[in-house]
Write an enzyme that holds these catalytic residues in place. Structure first.
Site, short mmCIF file in Angstrom:
data_model
loop_
_atom_site.label_atom_id
_atom_site.label_comp_id
_atom_site.label_asym_id
_atom_site.label_seq_id
_atom_site.Cartn_x
_atom_site.Cartn_y
_atom_site.Cartn_z
N GLY A 1 -13.22 -21.71 3.95
CA GLY A 1 -12.14 -22.46 3.34
C GLY A 1 -11.54 -23.49 4.28
O GLY A 1 -11.38 -23.23 5.47
N VAL B 1 -10.97 -11.07 38.75
CA VAL B 1 -12.37 -11.43 38.60
C VAL B 1 -12.49 -12.93 38.90
O VAL B 1 -11.83 -13.75 38.26
CB VAL B 1 -12.88 -11.12 37.18
CG1 VAL B 1 -14.33 -11.57 37.01
CG2 VAL B 1 -12.75 -9.63 36.89
N SER C 1 -12.49 -7.96 27.77
CA SER C 1 -11.40 -7.65 26.82
C SER C 1 -10.08 -8.06 27.45
O SER C 1 -9.23 -7.21 27.76
CB SER C 1 -11.41 -6.17 26.45
OG SER C 1 -11.33 -5.36 27.61
N VAL C 2 -9.92 -9.37 27.63
CA VAL C 2 -8.73 -9.91 28.30
C VAL C 2 -7.72 -10.47 27.30
O VAL C 2 -6.77 -11.14 27.68
CB VAL C 2 -9.12 -11.00 29.32
CG1 VAL C 2 -9.93 -10.41 30.45
CG2 VAL C 2 -9.90 -12.14 28.64
N GLY C 3 -7.92 -10.16 26.03
CA GLY C 3 -6.97 -10.60 25.02
C GLY C 3 -7.64 -11.33 23.87
O GLY C 3 -8.86 -11.55 23.89
N GLY D 1 -6.47 -3.13 28.81
CA GLY D 1 -5.63 -2.98 27.63
C GLY D 1 -6.25 -2.03 26.63
O GLY D 1 -7.12 -1.22 26.95
N HIS E 1 6.62 25.54 12.26
CA HIS E 1 6.11 26.20 13.46
C HIS E 1 4.88 27.03 13.13
O HIS E 1 4.89 27.74 12.12
CB HIS E 1 7.19 27.11 14.06
CG HIS E 1 6.71 27.91 15.24
ND1 HIS E 1 6.56 27.35 16.49
CD2 HIS E 1 6.31 29.20 15.34
CE1 HIS E 1 6.09 28.28 17.32
NE2 HIS E 1 5.94 29.41 16.64
#
Length: 465
Positions: free
Chosen positions: A115, A238, A269-271, A183, A444
């Site tokens: 789209g 890094v 996986s840095v964001g 993360g 309980h």
């Protein structure tokens, strides 16, 4: 040109939920999705498949390491990775087909294709079958999601350098998986492959894993994950990388000390960042924030007339349940209702084991505000049901206003806390107090008693500790 009341660009959690809610409210609704299936990143390559692998890998590790404690003797436990992956794909398929069923049930049109939003709220769809069509919408909802952030020297090839997509379909257990980023995604997928036999090293630039979380939760999580076998390196940058045959050499640096890590797979996986596929913000005059996210008000309205935006496209916490709620708000506002979005009671969960769940403010955030507060903390090691399950790691922690007792934060690490957090979320929604939870009867023996006891702890009257 087809006229419709609502055109939603994107069929992920925000988009498909917005479509269903709009249809429920009697609006002629079209949802445009270019992937082969509905559900977006979450259902196809995120939340759902990762949780399927997390569950399967937990079963495998239980059979190997913990079944004997329960008097269950199992012979030679073997991993059948193809079957595990097939099950994951089956679970994903069940979810995507379920969304398709809901579209048919609610008479929602799925426009299959890419789209593009034009002026006058006309959405052009380049169909997956090569055909094109256009929709003239009274209202448009942008729900285009997000994409993982790449490192300039580590471009995704999904073979050796992986995003969440590639990390869900590694063909064999890695010898050494390097995870860049401590993360949620890095810890969850790192945990999967560690359980299955890989050496997993997590490198995080910040001083701690899970930056921004409550400090007590971070400390406990770090201790537990290291004990489980994850190698965690925090405060480590890094600086470069190169591919050599079937391995990736990654250069890292900490406190001036340089090192090269040799791994056969690297998960970056840095964001994630907002994806505005089919949205030319400049040409449309659509206002964006500093990180490329679409700016909206509390009713999910953009600065353009009758154009709304939801989910990862608007930034904030990139959570599927956040996107879903924003989709509901957008649909209801379009239908003339006085709905608005409130983020105060938005929970977050990390589906490692033990799980981590939070809502509200961390203690350091309350302290920074200058507000006087009290805390209550209760360990799972003092809970009867946790003992029977052999799951005594972790605790529940509440933070409350020292004068009014209003709950300000809830932080949990332990078994099934993804479910336990909802009691706190409900209390937050009604500006409840620790006493409200503390005087509520809890069955309980249940894990939920830790929530009651932690709430009583704020008042200085926990029973079982």
């Amino acid at each position: 040109m087809v006229d419709c009341d609502v055109a939603i660009i994107g069929g992920g959690p925000g988009g498909y939920v917005a479509a269903i809610r709009a249809a429920q409210l009697g609006l002629n609704t079209v949802c445009i999705e270019m992937d082969k299936t509905l559900g977006g990143t979450c259902v196809n390559v995120g939340c759902i498949p990762s949780k399927a692998l997390l569950t399967s890998s937990e079963h495998y590790e239980f059979a190997r390491l913990h079944a004997a404690e329960h008097g269950v003797t199992i012979g030679d436990v073997k991993l059948d990775l193809p079957t595990m992956m097939k099950r994951k794909d089956t679970v994903v398929g069940q979810n995507t087909k379920g969304i398709e069923f809901l579209f048919k049930k609610n008479k929602i049109t799925w426009a299959k294709g890419r789209g593009t939003l034009g002026r006058g709220n006309v959405v052009s769809v380049a169909g997956t079958d090569g055909k094109s069509e256009s929709y003239r919408a009274k209202n448009v909802v942008i729900a285009t999601g997000s994409v993982p952030v790449e490192l300039p020297f580590l471009k995704f090839d999904e073979k050796r350098v992986l995003s969440n997509i590639g990390a869900l379909k590694i063909p064999s257990v890695p010898k050494h998986l390097l995870v860049i980023g401590g993360g949620v995604i890095g810890l969850e997928l790192g945990s999967v492959w560690r359980r299955l036999g890989a050496k997993v090293t997590i490198v995080e630039l910040m001083p701690t894993i899970l930056p921004g979380n409550d400090e007590e939760i971070i400390k406990e999580a770090d201790k537990v994950f290291r004990k489980q076998g994850l190698e965690i390196r925090v405060g480590t940058k890094v600086t470069g990388a190169r591919l050599e045959a079937n391995r990736v050499l990654v250069d890292v640096e900490k406190d001036g000390n340089k090192e090269t890590i040799d791994a056969d797979y690297v998960l970056v996986s840095v964001g994630r960042k907002s994806a505005l596929t089919g949205i030319d913000a400049g040409a449309l005059g659509l206002k964006l924030g500093n990180r490329g996210e679409i700016l909206v008000d509390s009713q999910m309205r953009t600065n353009l007339p009758n154009v709304y935006a939801i989910g990862d496209a608007v930034g904030g916490k990139l959570l599927a349940h956040k996107a879903e709620e924003e989709g509901v708000i957008a649909a209801e506002v379009i239908a003339g209702q006085k709905s608005h979005m409130d983020y105060k009671s938005m929970p977050s969960v990390v589906y490692t084991w033990p799980e981590i769940a939070t809502v509200g403010l961390a203690e350091h955030e309350v302290k920074a505000s200058g507000r006087k507060y009290k805390t209550g903390r209760f360990p799972f090691s003092a809970n009867g049901r946790a003992r029977t399950a052999g799951e005594t790691t972790g605790f529940v922690k509440f933070i409350a206003d020292a004068e009014t007792d209003e709950l300000l934060g809830a932080h949990m690490i332990g078994p099934n806390v993804s479910e336990l957090i909802q009691e706190a979320v409900l209390a937050f929604e009604y500006r409840g107090s620790s006493e409200d939870i503390g005087i509520t009867v809890h069955s309980h023996p249940t894990l939920s008693e830790t929530v009651k006891e932690a709430a009583l702890g704020v008042l200085g009257r926990s029973i079982h500790i």
